[in-house]
Design a protein around this motif. Structure first.
Motif, PDB file in Angstrom:
ATOM      1  N   LEU A   3       0.833  -1.210   0.000  1.00  0.00           N
ATOM      2  CA  LEU A   3       0.000   0.000   0.000  1.00  0.00           C
ATOM      3  C   LEU A   3       0.866   1.258   0.000  1.00  0.00           C
ATOM      4  O   LEU A   3       0.634   2.197  -0.776  1.00  0.00           O
ATOM      5  CB  LEU A   3      -0.920   0.005   1.228  1.00  0.00           C
ATOM      6  N   ALA A   4       1.884   1.261   0.862  1.00  0.00           N
ATOM      7  CA  ALA A   4       2.764   2.436   0.970  1.00  0.00           C
ATOM      8  C   ALA A   4       3.536   2.649  -0.328  1.00  0.00           C
ATOM      9  O   ALA A   4       3.681   3.784  -0.801  1.00  0.00           O
ATOM     10  CB  ALA A   4       3.728   2.262   2.143  1.00  0.00           C
ATOM     11  N   ALA A   5       4.017   1.543  -0.917  1.00  0.00           N
ATOM     12  CA  ALA A   5       4.785   1.654  -2.167  1.00  0.00           C
ATOM     13  C   ALA A   5       3.895   2.219  -3.279  1.00  0.00           C
ATOM     14  O   ALA A   5       4.322   3.074  -4.060  1.00  0.00           O
ATOM     15  CB  ALA A   5       5.348   0.292  -2.562  1.00  0.00           C
ATOM     16  N   LEU A   6       2.653   1.765  -3.335  1.00  0.00           N
ATOM     17  CA  LEU A   6       1.707   2.250  -4.353  1.00  0.00           C
ATOM     18  C   LEU A   6       1.422   3.747  -4.174  1.00  0.00           C
ATOM     19  O   LEU A   6       1.447   4.514  -5.136  1.00  0.00           O
ATOM     20  CB  LEU A   6       0.395   1.490  -4.224  1.00  0.00           C
ATOM     21  N   MET A   7       1.151   4.140  -2.919  1.00  0.00           N
ATOM     22  CA  MET A   7       0.876   5.563  -2.665  1.00  0.00           C
ATOM     23  C   MET A   7       2.081   6.427  -3.017  1.00  0.00           C
ATOM     24  O   MET A   7       1.943   7.488  -3.623  1.00  0.00           O
ATOM     25  CB  MET A   7       0.502   5.783  -1.198  1.00  0.00           C
ATOM     26  N   ALA A   8       3.272   5.956  -2.608  1.00  0.00           N
ATOM     27  CA  ALA A   8       4.487   6.741  -2.857  1.00  0.00           C
ATOM     28  C   ALA A   8       4.763   6.848  -4.353  1.00  0.00           C
ATOM     29  O   ALA A   8       5.074   7.925  -4.861  1.00  0.00           O
ATOM     30  CB  ALA A   8       5.674   6.112  -2.135  1.00  0.00           C
ATOM     31  N   THR A  15       2.666   6.413  -6.976  1.00  0.00           N
ATOM     32  CA  THR A  15       1.653   7.101  -7.786  1.00  0.00           C
ATOM     33  C   THR A  15       1.286   8.471  -7.203  1.00  0.00           C
ATOM     34  O   THR A  15       0.423   9.155  -7.734  1.00  0.00           O
ATOM     35  CB  THR A  15       0.361   6.252  -7.899  1.00  0.00           C
ATOM     36  N   HIS A  16       1.943   8.846  -6.095  1.00  0.00           N
ATOM     37  CA  HIS A  16       1.663  10.129  -5.414  1.00  0.00           C
ATOM     38  C   HIS A  16       0.177  10.250  -5.077  1.00  0.00           C
ATOM     39  O   HIS A  16      -0.388  11.350  -5.139  1.00  0.00           O
ATOM     40  CB  HIS A  16       2.088  11.317  -6.280  1.00  0.00           C
ATOM     41  N   SER A  17      -0.452   9.126  -4.755  1.00  0.00           N
ATOM     42  CA  SER A  17      -1.894   9.149  -4.486  1.00  0.00           C
ATOM     43  C   SER A  17      -2.180   8.939  -3.009  1.00  0.00           C
ATOM     44  O   SER A  17      -1.699   7.982  -2.405  1.00  0.00           O
ATOM     45  CB  SER A  17      -2.590   8.050  -5.284  1.00  0.00           C
ATOM     46  N   PRO A  18      -2.999   9.825  -2.411  1.00  0.00           N
ATOM     47  CA  PRO A  18      -3.345   9.657  -1.000  1.00  0.00           C
ATOM     48  C   PRO A  18      -4.471   8.640  -0.781  1.00  0.00           C
ATOM     49  O   PRO A  18      -4.967   8.544   0.326  1.00  0.00           O
ATOM     50  CB  PRO A  18      -3.780  11.057  -0.578  1.00  0.00           C
ATOM     51  N   LEU A  19      -4.837   7.912  -1.825  1.00  0.00           N
ATOM     52  CA  LEU A  19      -5.779   6.802  -1.608  1.00  0.00           C
ATOM     53  C   LEU A  19      -5.506   5.676  -2.590  1.00  0.00           C
ATOM     54  O   LEU A  19      -5.016   5.901  -3.697  1.00  0.00           O
ATOM     55  CB  LEU A  19      -7.235   7.244  -1.695  1.00  0.00           C
ATOM     56  N   LEU A  63       6.259  18.979   1.757  1.00  0.00           N
ATOM     57  CA  LEU A  63       6.374  17.528   1.702  1.00  0.00           C
ATOM     58  C   LEU A  63       4.979  16.899   1.782  1.00  0.00           C
ATOM     59  O   LEU A  63       4.368  16.869   2.850  1.00  0.00           O
ATOM     60  CB  LEU A  63       7.212  17.090   2.905  1.00  0.00           C
ATOM     61  N   PRO A  64       4.468  16.379   0.648  1.00  0.00           N
ATOM     62  CA  PRO A  64       3.170  15.706   0.724  1.00  0.00           C
ATOM     63  C   PRO A  64       3.284  14.446   1.590  1.00  0.00           C
ATOM     64  O   PRO A  64       4.360  13.853   1.688  1.00  0.00           O
ATOM     65  CB  PRO A  64       2.884  15.308  -0.732  1.00  0.00           C
ATOM     66  N   GLY A  65       2.171  14.056   2.209  1.00  0.00           N
ATOM     67  CA  GLY A  65       2.166  12.876   3.071  1.00  0.00           C
ATOM     68  C   GLY A  65       2.686  11.624   2.382  1.00  0.00           C
ATOM     69  O   GLY A  65       3.391  10.819   2.984  1.00  0.00           O
ATOM     70  N   THR A  66       2.364  11.473   1.089  1.00  0.00           N
ATOM     71  CA  THR A  66       2.814  10.267   0.375  1.00  0.00           C
ATOM     72  C   THR A  66       4.339  10.181   0.323  1.00  0.00           C
ATOM     73  O   THR A  66       4.889   9.092   0.255  1.00  0.00           O
ATOM     74  CB  THR A  66       2.295  10.246  -1.089  1.00  0.00           C
ATOM     75  N   GLN A  67       5.011  11.334   0.359  1.00  0.00           N
ATOM     76  CA  GLN A  67       6.464  11.308   0.275  1.00  0.00           C
ATOM     77  C   GLN A  67       7.121  11.067   1.635  1.00  0.00           C
ATOM     78  O   GLN A  67       8.267  10.617   1.708  1.00  0.00           O
ATOM     79  CB  GLN A  67       6.989  12.586  -0.393  1.00  0.00           C
TER      80      GLN A  67
END
Lengths: 147, 147
Positions: free
Chosen positions: A111-116, A118-122, B47-51
């Motif tokens: 989940l974290a890798a996907l968010m990081a 794709t820069h997506s918060p969901l 710094l966005p949360g995803t980063q």
């Protein structure tokens, strides 16, 4: 901990949802983004709030910040309120890109890798041919710092 | 409507703030991101949360989702909780990029264009040599759909 433990129901829109309605949903429910469903009820795209906003910004202002500065306050206000009449279809990115979609078995690392990446918060969670809901950055961050 | 009308005080961190503390701040205050200040109290980065999350993900998992899948649940959990010991310095992007920073006179159009272009859900507002606070995507969206 897996996606199935962190997923929550999440509102969705379709390509034909008016952008104004999508913006109201983002605002009222304080969502980090929207899940756009296709005709079969599966995620077609994940739309971050910043990209919904993009629709209200003329192309020349997106490319050159100095040009946004020359638009006076009254007209700037009007642009931002001009979302009415457009649909979510127009807010989708022009180029296909990796979507933050996974299955209920995904670990917190996935989940974290996907968010990081794709820069997506969901991240949308799909079980077979059914949308289960989404894991939000907030939910993942809450879990990561919980003791 | 201008940045000065939508700006609110916003928590900030420095390069030496532990990532774990930054993550707790994001979680507890439900922030969309963080403002990183330099030694003079001016924004060095947003710094966005995803980063922030990115720091918990080993490089090989960021590049290849299939590799994240082979890490078992126990180790995945451990990675996500491994933020302790690192500082915000390590979470900054390696390449310089446009920062979402503006001044109190910016119109809503400038704010929207900045958020859309930098994919940032917050814009820092600086008055001369002083950080005033931030305009969030939420605040801008709330205004855009208000009647």
């Amino acid at each position: 901990m897996r996606a199935r433990d962190l997923v929550t129901p999440f509102p969705s829109v379709t390509l034909d949802t008016p952008v104004y309605e999508a913006a109201r949903l983002l605002s009222a429910q304080r969502l980090p983004g929207l899940i756009v469903l296709d005709a079969h009820g599966l995620p077609l795209s994940i739309l971050p709030g910043t990209q919904v906003l993009r629709l209200a910004v003329p192309d020349y202002c997106q490319e050159d910040p100095a040009l946004a500065r020359v638009v006076d306050e009254e007209h700037a206000d009007r642009f931002l309120r001009s979302l009415a009449g457009r649909t979510v279809r127009e807010a989708l990115p022009r180029q296909a890109r990796e979507l933050p979609i996974t299955d209920p078995d995904a670990t917190v690392l996935e989940l974290a890798a996907l968010m990081a990446r794709t820069h997506s918060p969901l991240v949308a969670v799909v079980d077979g041919a059914r949308l289960v809901g989404a894991v939000t950055l907030q939910a993942l961050m809450d879990w990561a710092v919980s003791t």
